[in-house]
Each structure stands twice: as structure tokens, then as C-alpha cells.
Design a protein around this motif. Structure first.
Motif: not given
Length: 145
Positions: A8-10, A32-36, A59-62, A86-92
Motif C-alpha cells: 500500500g505505499n502511496g 500503512g500510513s496515517y490519513d493526514v 501523509l498516506k502518500h509517503m 524524524l523528518a519524512s522528506g517530500t510527501i508527493s
């Protein structure tokens, strides 16, 4: 190269293929990631107008989950302590309006980003930030679940 389904990445339905393929210890079938919801707005220093939203993402696009980031950071013995950031970097995301950096939004400086200005079409343009520009980043959860 053929990607590996890591669950599920992205934020896509049914997962997506990672490229590059994560090393074995970073693969997460329960990804999975959070829906932010995330937005970025830009207000030129020279402008008295309201900021222009230039990016809308989630954030779910990480590409890497928070768990994968923590594992990768600590695998070499780097100590982690309560309160460490921790920094995520660009979330595109996949669409142009979902690009998470000025470099992506301006396509390496080849496209102009038109700012709202006074609302009458007289906005400034940007390819990169200028000294004094204000960048406003916002994030929120809708609490649907």
C-alpha cells in the motif's frame, strides 16, 4: 526492474509496486500510513494579499512508512530516544497539485507557479522561493473513523 508489492505505499487501493525495492528488513506487508491532509501555501513578501495554496497532499502518500523510517534509522546502531524527531522528506502524490516541493511544482524551474495576488489575476509568479516569502504548512485529520 520488477517491484515488490509491499501492501500500500502511496495510499493506493491494493498497494503499489515499490521501485526501488526495499531491502528485506524494510519490507512491510502491513504497510500503512496515517490519513493526514496536508497543504502548503505561499505568500510573497511584497504582497498584502492572502496566501495562495500551491500544494495539497496527504501523509498516506509517503514512500516509506514511519516504521520503515525508524528501522532504517536505527539499524546501524543509532540510538533513538523519546522525543527524537524524524523528518519524512517530500510527501508527493501522483497529480501535479500533489507535488510536495517547489522543485517538483515548477518542474525544475521550467514551469511558473502563478500566485493569486489580489484576486483579479494580477498575481506574482514563482519558480523558486524568494527572500522574504512566507511558506505556510498545515496538516489535519478529518476524524472520519
Amino acid at each position: 526492474s520488477e517491484g515488490v508489492d509491499v501492501g500500500g505505499n502511496g495510499g493506493g487501493e491494493g498497494g503499489m509496486k515499490d521501485d526501488p525495492v526495499p531491502l528485506e528488513y524494510l519490507r512491510d506487508p502491513n504497510y500503512g500510513s496515517y490519513d493526514v491532509s496536508l497543504t502548503v501555501s505561499l505568500q510573497p513578501n511584497s504582497s498584502k494579499s492572502k496566501p495562495t495554496q500551491i500544494c495539497q497532499s496527504n501523509l498516506k502518500h509517503m514512500y516509506w512508512s514511519s516504521v520503515q523510517q525508524l528501522v532504517h534509522h536505527s539499524v546501524t546502531g543509532c540510538p533513538m530516544n523519546a522525543g527524537d524527531l524524524l523528518a519524512s522528506g517530500t510527501i508527493s502524490g501522483k497529480e501535479r497539485r500533489n507535488f510536495g516541493s517547489m522543485l517538483e511544482l515548477s518542474w525544475k524551474g521550467t514551469r511558473e507557479i502563478v500566485l493569486d495576488g489580489d484576486g483579479n489575476g494580477g498575481g506574482e509568479v514563482r519558480k523558486f522561493l524568494k527572500d522574504g516569502d512566507a511558506v505556510i504548512m498545515e496538516g489535519w485529520c478529518d476524524g472520519k473513523e
